[in-house]
Motif scaffolding. Structure first.
Motif, mmCIF file in Angstrom:
data_model
loop_
_atom_site.group_PDB
_atom_site.id
_atom_site.type_symbol
_atom_site.label_atom_id
_atom_site.label_comp_id
_atom_site.label_asym_id
_atom_site.label_seq_id
_atom_site.Cartn_x
_atom_site.Cartn_y
_atom_site.Cartn_z
ATOM 1 N N VAL A 29 0.977 -1.250 -0.001
ATOM 2 C CA VAL A 29 0.028 0.039 0.254
ATOM 3 C C VAL A 29 0.763 1.242 -0.060
ATOM 4 C CG1 VAL A 29 -1.675 1.363 1.156
ATOM 5 C CG2 VAL A 29 -1.748 -1.088 1.301
ATOM 6 N N TYR A 30 0.729 1.962 -0.825
ATOM 7 C CA TYR A 30 1.584 3.290 -1.130
ATOM 8 C C TYR A 30 0.363 4.365 -0.838
ATOM 9 C CZ TYR A 30 5.455 0.959 -3.420
ATOM 10 O OH TYR A 30 6.313 0.291 -3.678
ATOM 11 N N PHE A 31 0.920 5.081 0.133
ATOM 12 C CA PHE A 31 -0.084 6.066 1.077
ATOM 13 C C PHE A 31 0.746 7.452 1.079
ATOM 14 C CE2 PHE A 31 -1.070 8.264 5.077
ATOM 15 C CZ PHE A 31 -2.251 7.953 5.208
ATOM 16 N N ALA A 32 -0.016 8.530 0.977
ATOM 17 C CA ALA A 32 0.240 9.858 0.944
ATOM 18 C C ALA A 32 -0.693 10.782 1.248
ATOM 19 C CB ALA A 32 1.151 10.349 -0.142
ATOM 20 N N ASP A 38 1.399 -8.969 -4.996
ATOM 21 C CA ASP A 38 0.180 -9.636 -5.738
ATOM 22 C C ASP A 38 -0.824 -8.545 -5.765
ATOM 23 O OD1 ASP A 38 1.202 -12.240 -5.479
ATOM 24 O OD2 ASP A 38 0.546 -12.152 -3.242
ATOM 25 N N LEU A 39 -1.050 -7.680 -4.973
ATOM 26 C CA LEU A 39 -2.108 -6.305 -4.901
ATOM 27 C C LEU A 39 -1.295 -5.149 -4.726
ATOM 28 C CD1 LEU A 39 -5.005 -5.367 -4.893
ATOM 29 C CD2 LEU A 39 -4.969 -5.884 -2.675
ATOM 30 N N ILE A 40 -1.196 -4.288 -5.518
ATOM 31 C CA ILE A 40 -0.761 -2.700 -5.254
ATOM 32 C C ILE A 40 -1.977 -1.808 -5.294
ATOM 33 C CG2 ILE A 40 0.574 -0.894 -6.358
ATOM 34 C CD1 ILE A 40 1.611 -3.197 -8.244
ATOM 35 N N VAL A 41 -1.757 -1.052 -3.903
ATOM 36 C CA VAL A 41 -2.755 -0.151 -3.596
ATOM 37 C C VAL A 41 -2.144 1.403 -3.671
ATOM 38 C CG1 VAL A 41 -4.650 0.608 -1.893
ATOM 39 C CG2 VAL A 41 -4.129 -1.857 -2.352
ATOM 40 N N PHE A 42 -2.794 2.405 -4.234
ATOM 41 C CA PHE A 42 -2.466 3.724 -4.002
ATOM 42 C C PHE A 42 -3.563 4.292 -3.251
ATOM 43 C CE2 PHE A 42 0.192 4.490 -8.108
ATOM 44 C CZ PHE A 42 1.148 3.576 -7.710
ATOM 45 N N ALA A 89 -5.813 16.197 -8.207
ATOM 46 C CA ALA A 89 -4.614 15.525 -8.645
ATOM 47 C C ALA A 89 -4.173 14.770 -7.178
ATOM 48 C CB ALA A 89 -3.583 16.474 -9.172
ATOM 49 N N ALA A 90 -3.471 13.834 -7.361
ATOM 50 C CA ALA A 90 -2.682 13.060 -5.968
ATOM 51 C C ALA A 90 -1.806 14.011 -5.895
ATOM 52 C CB ALA A 90 -2.155 11.834 -6.517
ATOM 53 N N PRO A 91 -1.323 13.972 -4.093
ATOM 54 C CA PRO A 91 -0.393 14.503 -3.606
ATOM 55 C C PRO A 91 0.817 14.639 -4.642
ATOM 56 C CG PRO A 91 -1.557 13.339 -2.086
ATOM 57 C CD PRO A 91 -1.936 12.756 -3.374
ATOM 58 N N ALA A 92 1.708 15.626 -4.571
ATOM 59 C CA ALA A 92 2.808 15.875 -5.363
ATOM 60 C C ALA A 92 4.101 14.496 -5.171
ATOM 61 C CB ALA A 92 3.813 17.084 -5.088
ATOM 62 N N ILE A 93 4.182 13.967 -4.030
ATOM 63 C CA ILE A 93 4.860 12.931 -3.950
ATOM 64 C C ILE A 93 4.521 11.635 -4.968
ATOM 65 C CG2 ILE A 93 3.899 11.967 -1.701
ATOM 66 C CD1 ILE A 93 7.190 11.888 -0.804
ATOM 67 N N PHE A 94 3.118 11.575 -5.071
ATOM 68 C CA PHE A 94 2.693 10.308 -5.775
ATOM 69 C C PHE A 94 3.223 10.653 -7.310
ATOM 70 C CE2 PHE A 94 -0.128 8.103 -2.750
ATOM 71 C CZ PHE A 94 0.096 6.785 -3.300
ATOM 72 N N HIS A 140 5.627 12.240 -8.024
ATOM 73 C CA HIS A 140 7.162 11.979 -8.089
ATOM 74 C C HIS A 140 7.440 10.540 -8.161
ATOM 75 C CE1 HIS A 140 11.434 12.910 -7.698
ATOM 76 N NE2 HIS A 140 11.339 12.287 -6.522
ATOM 77 N N PHE A 141 6.643 9.775 -7.362
ATOM 78 C CA PHE A 141 7.020 8.210 -7.279
ATOM 79 C C PHE A 141 6.478 7.609 -8.386
ATOM 80 C CE2 PHE A 141 5.127 4.182 -6.894
ATOM 81 C CZ PHE A 141 5.710 3.474 -6.026
ATOM 82 N N GLN A 142 5.532 8.158 -9.335
ATOM 83 C CA GLN A 142 5.291 7.642 -10.595
ATOM 84 C C GLN A 142 6.358 7.891 -11.712
ATOM 85 O OE1 GLN A 142 1.595 9.631 -11.389
ATOM 86 N NE2 GLN A 142 0.385 8.047 -10.757
ATOM 87 N N ASP A 143 7.220 9.092 -11.548
ATOM 88 C CA ASP A 143 8.287 9.388 -12.437
ATOM 89 C C ASP A 143 9.454 8.771 -12.064
ATOM 90 O OD1 ASP A 143 6.431 11.186 -13.777
ATOM 91 O OD2 ASP A 143 7.228 13.147 -12.528
ATOM 92 N N THR A 144 9.556 8.375 -10.890
ATOM 93 C CA THR A 144 10.810 7.747 -10.485
ATOM 94 C C THR A 144 10.931 6.119 -10.278
ATOM 95 O OG1 THR A 144 10.524 8.090 -8.122
ATOM 96 C CG2 THR A 144 11.929 9.656 -9.407
ATOM 97 N N VAL A 145 9.554 5.642 -10.070
ATOM 98 C CA VAL A 145 9.651 4.267 -10.070
ATOM 99 C C VAL A 145 8.986 3.531 -10.918
ATOM 100 C CG1 VAL A 145 8.293 2.467 -8.324
ATOM 101 C CG2 VAL A 145 9.627 4.816 -7.554
ATOM 102 N N LEU A 146 7.840 4.003 -11.823
ATOM 103 C CA LEU A 146 7.104 3.315 -12.677
ATOM 104 C C LEU A 146 7.662 3.821 -14.116
ATOM 105 C CD1 LEU A 146 3.437 3.991 -11.207
ATOM 106 C CD2 LEU A 146 5.066 2.070 -11.033
ATOM 107 N N LEU A 147 8.910 3.390 -14.187
ATOM 108 C CA LEU A 147 9.837 3.549 -15.245
ATOM 109 C C LEU A 147 9.737 2.904 -16.643
ATOM 110 C CD1 LEU A 147 13.360 4.324 -13.541
ATOM 111 C CD2 LEU A 147 11.424 5.862 -14.266
ATOM 112 N N GLN A 148 9.645 3.514 -17.734
ATOM 113 C CA GLN A 148 9.669 2.741 -18.991
ATOM 114 C C GLN A 148 10.744 1.663 -18.826
ATOM 115 O OE1 GLN A 148 10.606 5.158 -22.390
ATOM 116 N NE2 GLN A 148 10.210 3.504 -23.966
ATOM 117 N N GLY A 149 10.337 0.562 -19.287
ATOM 118 C CA GLY A 149 11.101 -0.991 -19.269
ATOM 119 C C GLY A 149 11.093 -1.429 -17.875
#
Length: 122
Positions: free
Chosen positions: A9-12, A62-66, A74-79, A81-90
């Motif tokens: 669970v990713y929480f912000a 198995d399960l990912i929760v935001f 919009a989501a908080p800024a850290i989300f 940033h999380f998407q930009d730095t973790v959910l990368l191409q490749g």
């Protein structure tokens, strides 16, 4: 949902002590078995997200929760940033980006305002 034994669970939330719904949800799930609760503001107050660690957790989940409130539609800024730095191409998309394929995903989003304010005339 498929057989879920590992949940991340990713929480912000910027002001959790003033939140009713997010604080209640956090308190209800953060210590459940098989739940890895990741408070992004607590883990990364400087916004230096550990990409390798988070990608490993996502691969093993198995399960990912935001879970977050909606601020100005919009989501908080850290989300972001999380998407930009973790959910990368490749990793999460593009050529070879199949690390999240087949995983279940839930978005738990709340608003601090009544539903009437989240309409065209609101």
């Amino acid at each position: 949902m498929s057989n879920v034994s590992n949940i991340v669970v990713y929480f912000a939330h910027l002001d959790i002590e003033r939140s009713l719904i997010n604080r209640t949800l956090r308190d209800a799930i953060s210590s459940l078995p098989h739940v890895n609760f990741r408070d992004l503001h607590e883990l990364y107050p400087d916004f230096f997200i550990d990409t390798a660690t988070e990608q490993t957790l996502l691969r093993n989940a198995d399960l990912i929760v935001f879970q977050h409130p909606i601020y100005w539609y919009a989501a908080p800024a850290i989300f972001k940033h999380f998407q930009d730095t973790v959910l990368l191409q490749g990793f999460a998309y593009g050529a070879g980006g199949d690390a999240l394929q087949g995983k279940d995903f839930l978005l738990v989003a709340s608003t601090g305002a009544p539903a009437e304010q989240y309409q065209p005339a609101g």
